[in-house]
Design a protein around this motif. Structure first.
Motif, short mmCIF file in Angstrom:
data_model
loop_
_atom_site.label_atom_id
_atom_site.label_comp_id
_atom_site.label_asym_id
_atom_site.label_seq_id
_atom_site.Cartn_x
_atom_site.Cartn_y
_atom_site.Cartn_z
N ASN A 55 0.85 -1.18 0.00
CA ASN A 55 0.00 0.00 0.00
C ASN A 55 0.89 1.24 0.00
OD1 ASN A 55 -2.44 1.39 0.07
ND2 ASN A 55 -2.50 1.41 2.29
N MET A 56 0.63 2.11 -0.93
CA MET A 56 1.40 3.33 -1.07
C MET A 56 0.71 4.47 -0.30
SD MET A 56 3.73 2.04 -2.92
CE MET A 56 4.65 3.46 -3.41
N THR A 57 1.48 5.48 0.05
CA THR A 57 0.94 6.66 0.71
C THR A 57 -0.12 7.28 -0.19
OG1 THR A 57 2.99 7.05 1.88
CG2 THR A 57 1.51 8.94 1.62
N GLY A 58 -1.24 7.62 0.40
CA GLY A 58 -2.33 8.24 -0.34
C GLY A 58 -3.05 9.25 0.52
N SER A 59 -4.10 9.81 -0.04
CA SER A 59 -4.84 10.87 0.64
C SER A 59 -5.62 10.34 1.83
CB SER A 59 -5.77 11.57 -0.34
OG SER A 59 -6.63 10.63 -0.95
N GLY A 60 -5.93 9.07 1.85
CA GLY A 60 -6.63 8.47 2.98
C GLY A 60 -5.96 7.16 3.36
N ASN A 61 -6.49 6.53 4.40
CA ASN A 61 -5.91 5.28 4.89
C ASN A 61 -7.04 4.38 5.40
OD1 ASN A 61 -3.89 3.49 5.56
ND2 ASN A 61 -3.04 4.72 7.21
N GLU A 62 -8.11 4.33 4.63
CA GLU A 62 -9.31 3.61 5.04
C GLU A 62 -9.06 2.11 5.24
OE1 GLU A 62 -12.26 5.49 5.64
OE2 GLU A 62 -10.59 6.88 5.40
N THR A 63 -8.32 1.51 4.33
CA THR A 63 -8.10 0.06 4.40
C THR A 63 -7.48 -0.33 5.73
OG1 THR A 63 -7.84 0.02 1.99
CG2 THR A 63 -7.04 -1.89 3.21
N ALA A 64 -6.49 0.41 6.17
CA ALA A 64 -5.83 0.09 7.44
C ALA A 64 -6.81 0.19 8.60
CB ALA A 64 -4.63 1.00 7.67
N ALA A 65 -7.61 1.24 8.65
CA ALA A 65 -8.58 1.40 9.73
C ALA A 65 -9.59 0.25 9.72
CB ALA A 65 -9.30 2.74 9.62
N HIS A 66 -10.05 -0.11 8.54
CA HIS A 66 -11.03 -1.19 8.45
C HIS A 66 -10.44 -2.53 8.91
CE1 HIS A 66 -13.55 1.11 5.24
NE2 HIS A 66 -13.74 1.56 6.47
N VAL A 67 -9.24 -2.84 8.45
CA VAL A 67 -8.62 -4.13 8.79
C VAL A 67 -8.32 -4.22 10.27
CG1 VAL A 67 -6.55 -5.55 8.42
CG2 VAL A 67 -7.79 -4.62 6.46
N MET A 68 -8.00 -3.10 10.91
CA MET A 68 -7.77 -3.12 12.35
C MET A 68 -9.05 -3.51 13.10
SD MET A 68 -5.28 0.14 13.00
CE MET A 68 -5.46 0.02 14.77
N GLU A 69 -10.20 -3.15 12.53
CA GLU A 69 -11.49 -3.42 13.17
C GLU A 69 -12.13 -4.71 12.68
OE1 GLU A 69 -15.90 -1.44 13.03
OE2 GLU A 69 -14.19 -0.09 12.99
N ASN A 70 -11.96 -4.99 11.41
CA ASN A 70 -12.66 -6.10 10.76
C ASN A 70 -11.76 -6.61 9.64
OD1 ASN A 70 -14.32 -7.68 9.18
ND2 ASN A 70 -16.06 -6.31 9.31
N GLN A 71 -11.27 -7.79 9.75
CA GLN A 71 -10.23 -8.27 8.84
C GLN A 71 -10.73 -8.70 7.46
OE1 GLN A 71 -8.39 -11.12 11.69
NE2 GLN A 71 -6.55 -9.93 11.28
N ARG A 72 -12.02 -8.62 7.21
CA ARG A 72 -12.53 -9.03 5.90
C ARG A 72 -11.96 -8.14 4.80
NH1 ARG A 72 -18.56 -8.15 5.92
NH2 ARG A 72 -17.77 -6.36 7.02
N MET A 73 -11.56 -8.78 3.70
CA MET A 73 -11.05 -8.04 2.55
C MET A 73 -11.40 -8.81 1.29
SD MET A 73 -7.13 -6.95 1.57
CE MET A 73 -6.99 -5.64 2.81
N THR A 74 -11.71 -8.08 0.24
CA THR A 74 -11.89 -8.65 -1.09
C THR A 74 -10.95 -7.91 -2.03
OG1 THR A 74 -14.22 -9.12 -0.65
CG2 THR A 74 -13.53 -9.08 -2.96
N ILE A 75 -10.23 -8.68 -2.84
CA ILE A 75 -9.43 -8.11 -3.92
C ILE A 75 -10.06 -8.57 -5.22
CG2 ILE A 75 -7.17 -7.96 -5.02
CD1 ILE A 75 -5.89 -8.64 -2.33
N MET A 76 -10.33 -7.62 -6.12
CA MET A 76 -10.99 -7.93 -7.38
C MET A 76 -10.10 -7.54 -8.55
SD MET A 76 -14.58 -6.66 -9.04
CE MET A 76 -13.88 -5.20 -9.80
N PHE A 77 -10.03 -8.43 -9.51
CA PHE A 77 -9.34 -8.20 -10.78
C PHE A 77 -10.38 -8.34 -11.87
CE2 PHE A 77 -6.68 -10.34 -7.75
CZ PHE A 77 -5.49 -9.63 -7.77
N CYS A 78 -10.24 -7.57 -12.95
CA CYS A 78 -11.11 -7.77 -14.10
C CYS A 78 -10.32 -7.54 -15.37
CB CYS A 78 -12.36 -6.92 -14.04
SG CYS A 78 -12.11 -5.17 -13.86
N SER A 79 -10.60 -8.38 -16.34
CA SER A 79 -9.91 -8.29 -17.62
C SER A 79 -10.55 -7.19 -18.47
CB SER A 79 -10.02 -9.62 -18.35
OG SER A 79 -9.53 -9.48 -19.67
#
Length: 181
Positions: free
Chosen positions: A55-79
């Motif tokens: 994860n690169m520095t960005g304007s927000g850090n939502e993913t980190a806050a969410h994972v600290m509270e709730n570890q669910r994550m989905t990664i999606m790829f599309c062709s």
């Protein structure tokens, strides 16, 4: 049209390696759902049930806050190419900061980026494919270099100052864990 698997096959791992963009979805117990587009050379498949992404520095850090509270994550790829396909990786994630023990081992999986902020490790418990017939054809032009130039110009200390100013709280006011306690 969709299929579910307990792990990534070599064919699906190859598909992931061909993609230039992926999307990460997370949510806390309450509040906003976050979906972030990711690019650069920032994702590695370590095994049929394990992925890491830088994860690169960005304007927000939502993913980190969410994972600290709730570890669910989905990664999606599309062709966006000739063969349509959508691929989702579902699982439980953990956040790894530069101060954490696993950082030194995992950061070596990626090119050196000045704006590297966290690594997320996803323990994959389900893989799903679907048709992707409605995803448009798009041509890849190139990676953007803007973020890396921004971080390089500031230097490591300047990037960390930015974290302190902009990345300590989520949009919903939750701690992100970016700074040591």
């Amino acid at each position: 049209m969709s299929e579910k698997f307990s792990e990534l096959s070599p064919t699906l791992t190859d598909f992931i390696g061909e993609q230039h963009i992926y999307f990460v979805g997370t949510a806390g117990a309450e509040g906003r759902v976050n979906v972030s587009p990711k690019g650069m050379d920032s994702l590695r498949i370590l095994g049929p049930n394990e992925a890491i992404w830088l994860n690169m520095t960005g304007s927000g850090n939502e993913t980190a806050a969410h994972v600290m509270e709730n570890q669910r994550m989905t990664i999606m790829f599309c062709s966006f190419g000739k063969q349509p396909l959508i691929l989702r990786l579902y699982g439980q994630a953990e956040v790894i900061h530069p101060r954490d023990a696993d950082w030194d081992q995992l950061i070596g999986e990626f090119p050196e980026y000045h704006g590297a902020r966290q690594i997320f490790r996803l323990a994959i418990d389900m893989v799903q494919t679907s048709c992707g017939y409605a995803v448009p054809h798009c041509d890849y032009k190139s990676e953007r270099v803007t973020l890396e130039k921004w971080a390089e110009k500031r230097g490591r200390e300047g990037v960390q100052d930015y974290w302190a100013q902009k990345n300590t709280l989520s949009l919903d006011g939750r701690q992100t864990g970016i700074l040591p306690e």
